[in-house]
Every structure is written in C-alpha cells, then in structure tokens.
Design a protein around this motif. Sequence first.
Motif, mmCIF file in Angstrom:
data_model
loop_
_atom_site.group_PDB
_atom_site.id
_atom_site.type_symbol
_atom_site.label_atom_id
_atom_site.label_comp_id
_atom_site.label_asym_id
_atom_site.label_seq_id
_atom_site.Cartn_x
_atom_site.Cartn_y
_atom_site.Cartn_z
ATOM 1 N N ARG A 174 0.837 -1.211 0.000
ATOM 2 C CA ARG A 174 0.000 0.000 0.000
ATOM 3 C C ARG A 174 0.872 1.262 0.000
ATOM 4 O O ARG A 174 0.602 2.213 -0.715
ATOM 5 C CB ARG A 174 -0.932 0.007 1.208
ATOM 6 N N MET A 175 1.913 1.255 0.831
ATOM 7 C CA MET A 175 2.806 2.415 0.890
ATOM 8 C C MET A 175 3.597 2.556 -0.412
ATOM 9 O O MET A 175 3.795 3.668 -0.906
ATOM 10 C CB MET A 175 3.748 2.313 2.091
ATOM 11 N N ALA A 176 4.022 1.436 -0.978
ATOM 12 C CA ALA A 176 4.830 1.472 -2.207
ATOM 13 C C ALA A 176 4.020 1.943 -3.403
ATOM 14 O O ALA A 176 4.578 2.528 -4.340
ATOM 15 C CB ALA A 176 5.415 0.088 -2.479
ATOM 16 N N ARG A 177 2.712 1.711 -3.393
ATOM 17 C CA ARG A 177 1.870 2.160 -4.515
ATOM 18 C C ARG A 177 1.962 3.663 -4.699
ATOM 19 O O ARG A 177 1.900 4.156 -5.825
ATOM 20 C CB ARG A 177 0.408 1.758 -4.298
ATOM 21 N N GLU A 178 2.110 4.398 -3.599
ATOM 22 C CA GLU A 178 2.199 5.862 -3.677
ATOM 23 C C GLU A 178 3.530 6.309 -4.273
ATOM 24 O O GLU A 178 3.607 7.363 -4.899
ATOM 25 C CB GLU A 178 2.014 6.469 -2.290
ATOM 26 N N ALA A 179 4.580 5.498 -4.096
ATOM 27 C CA ALA A 179 5.919 5.892 -4.541
ATOM 28 C C ALA A 179 6.332 5.276 -5.872
ATOM 29 O O ALA A 179 7.259 5.769 -6.512
ATOM 30 C CB ALA A 179 6.940 5.511 -3.468
ATOM 31 N N SER A 180 5.662 4.216 -6.290
ATOM 32 C CA SER A 180 6.082 3.500 -7.494
ATOM 33 C C SER A 180 4.930 3.375 -8.483
ATOM 34 O O SER A 180 3.936 2.692 -8.208
ATOM 35 C CB SER A 180 6.594 2.103 -7.119
ATOM 36 N N ALA A 181 5.108 3.992 -9.645
ATOM 37 C CA ALA A 181 4.077 3.901 -10.689
ATOM 38 C C ALA A 181 3.908 2.460 -11.164
ATOM 39 O O ALA A 181 2.795 2.031 -11.472
ATOM 40 C CB ALA A 181 4.429 4.807 -11.863
ATOM 41 N N MET A 182 4.988 1.682 -11.184
ATOM 42 C CA MET A 182 4.906 0.302 -11.654
ATOM 43 C C MET A 182 4.062 -0.557 -10.692
ATOM 44 O O MET A 182 3.210 -1.326 -11.131
ATOM 45 C CB MET A 182 6.290 -0.313 -11.810
ATOM 46 N N ILE A 183 4.306 -0.404 -9.399
ATOM 47 C CA ILE A 183 3.536 -1.183 -8.416
ATOM 48 C C ILE A 183 2.084 -0.712 -8.397
ATOM 49 O O ILE A 183 1.162 -1.522 -8.341
ATOM 50 C CB ILE A 183 4.185 -1.099 -7.026
ATOM 51 N N ASP A 184 1.878 0.590 -8.495
ATOM 52 C CA ASP A 184 0.514 1.108 -8.530
ATOM 53 C C ASP A 184 -0.227 0.585 -9.755
ATOM 54 O O ASP A 184 -1.387 0.191 -9.669
ATOM 55 C CB ASP A 184 0.513 2.638 -8.507
ATOM 56 N N ASP A 185 0.457 0.550 -10.902
ATOM 57 C CA ASP A 185 -0.169 0.040 -12.125
ATOM 58 C C ASP A 185 -0.526 -1.434 -11.984
ATOM 59 O O ASP A 185 -1.631 -1.854 -12.355
ATOM 60 C CB ASP A 185 0.767 0.241 -13.323
ATOM 61 N N LEU A 186 0.384 -2.230 -11.424
ATOM 62 C CA LEU A 186 0.115 -3.653 -11.237
ATOM 63 C C LEU A 186 -1.128 -3.860 -10.376
ATOM 64 O O LEU A 186 -2.030 -4.613 -10.741
ATOM 65 C CB LEU A 186 1.308 -4.356 -10.586
ATOM 66 N N PHE A 187 -1.208 -3.160 -9.244
ATOM 67 C CA PHE A 187 -2.343 -3.385 -8.359
ATOM 68 C C PHE A 187 -3.611 -2.695 -8.846
ATOM 69 O O PHE A 187 -4.708 -3.099 -8.478
ATOM 70 C CB PHE A 187 -1.981 -3.053 -6.906
ATOM 71 N N ASP A 188 -3.479 -1.715 -9.730
ATOM 72 C CA ASP A 188 -4.664 -1.174 -10.394
ATOM 73 C C ASP A 188 -5.261 -2.258 -11.299
ATOM 74 O O ASP A 188 -6.480 -2.450 -11.328
ATOM 75 C CB ASP A 188 -4.309 0.077 -11.194
ATOM 76 N N LEU A 189 -4.397 -2.979 -12.009
ATOM 77 C CA LEU A 189 -4.873 -4.091 -12.844
ATOM 78 C C LEU A 189 -5.501 -5.176 -11.977
ATOM 79 O O LEU A 189 -6.563 -5.713 -12.307
ATOM 80 C CB LEU A 189 -3.717 -4.678 -13.670
ATOM 81 N N VAL A 190 -4.844 -5.515 -10.863
ATOM 82 C CA VAL A 190 -5.382 -6.531 -9.952
ATOM 83 C C VAL A 190 -6.756 -6.105 -9.455
ATOM 84 O O VAL A 190 -7.705 -6.883 -9.466
ATOM 85 C CB VAL A 190 -4.412 -6.772 -8.769
ATOM 86 N N ASP A 191 -6.866 -4.855 -9.005
ATOM 87 C CA ASP A 191 -8.135 -4.359 -8.462
ATOM 88 C C ASP A 191 -9.247 -4.362 -9.507
ATOM 89 O O ASP A 191 -10.420 -4.457 -9.171
ATOM 90 C CB ASP A 191 -7.965 -2.948 -7.897
ATOM 91 N N SER A 192 -8.885 -4.271 -10.785
ATOM 92 C CA SER A 192 -9.870 -4.222 -11.866
ATOM 93 C C SER A 192 -10.222 -5.600 -12.419
ATOM 94 O O SER A 192 -11.158 -5.728 -13.208
ATOM 95 C CB SER A 192 -9.330 -3.355 -13.017
ATOM 96 N N ALA A 193 -9.485 -6.610 -12.021
ATOM 97 C CA ALA A 193 -9.643 -7.947 -12.606
ATOM 98 C C ALA A 193 -10.856 -8.680 -12.042
ATOM 99 O O ALA A 193 -11.261 -8.469 -10.911
ATOM 100 C CB ALA A 193 -8.389 -8.770 -12.350
ATOM 101 N N GLN A 194 -11.410 -9.565 -12.868
ATOM 102 C CA GLN A 194 -12.477 -10.454 -12.421
ATOM 103 C C GLN A 194 -11.875 -11.716 -11.829
ATOM 104 O O GLN A 194 -12.496 -12.392 -11.036
ATOM 105 C CB GLN A 194 -13.379 -10.814 -13.597
#
Length: 134
Positions: free
Chosen positions: A81-101
Amino acid sequence: MARLAIVENGVVVNVMVSVTGFYPGAIDVTDEPQVGPGWLFDGLCFSEPEYPAGDSVVIPSVWSVLEFKRKFTQSERMHIRMAREASAMIDDLFDLVDSAQGIMSDDADLVAGLQYMESEGLLATGRAAEILAV
C-alpha cells in the motif's frame, strides 16, 4: 452461490463464483465442479482437453482478487500500500489486480510485477514464486 465459466472460442478461460448466479455471457457450471480453465465447450457440453501422452501441461491457477491479496502476508500488504504511492509500476500492477475479475497465475504482467517487487526488496527473494504457486 453459483460457479460460472467464461468461454472464449470454445475454451474455458476463467471460472468464478457468483452470489447472483449471473454474469454476462457466462455459463453455469455449478453442477460440474471439475470444469476449469483449459476445458473445452462445444456449445452443449464441457470436456477435458486431451493431451498427447508424455506431454506435461501446466494449467494456471485462477484466484479471486481477495484470494490473491490473501496470498501476501499482512506486513507485505501494508508495505505494498505504501509502495503504490511511490512506485508507478507497483501502482499500475495493483490497479490491474483491483480491476480484474480473476487473477491468473501465468499472467505476464502479474509475474513481471511480482519479480519487480522482489528486485526492489518489497518481497523477499523467492516470494514471487511462492505467491504464484497453487
């Protein structure tokens, strides 16, 4: 709860659990618990694919978003959660995860993202493989 199969071009690409028993285009396989990704659908019946003798076939695991996130320790989740704010790559990965079925263990973005998190020290060495294991 119902089990629903998503079929593309005659092949099951995902199976999900649904409270409502409905998902657009999905087929109810509640009474066929063996049906999973890789199975074939001819429009009427599901069948397990046949593989030549001696071939080794790895069928990817499929998890719900919650099941996938629970594969991480609580400490790892908090650091992510903390790394998502600092890393665009990690944020992008978990954005995809959050959007997945559903999360597939062989998804190229997922594998690369977990390996990246290992290389950055966010996950211990070997954790990516553990998380992706069945």
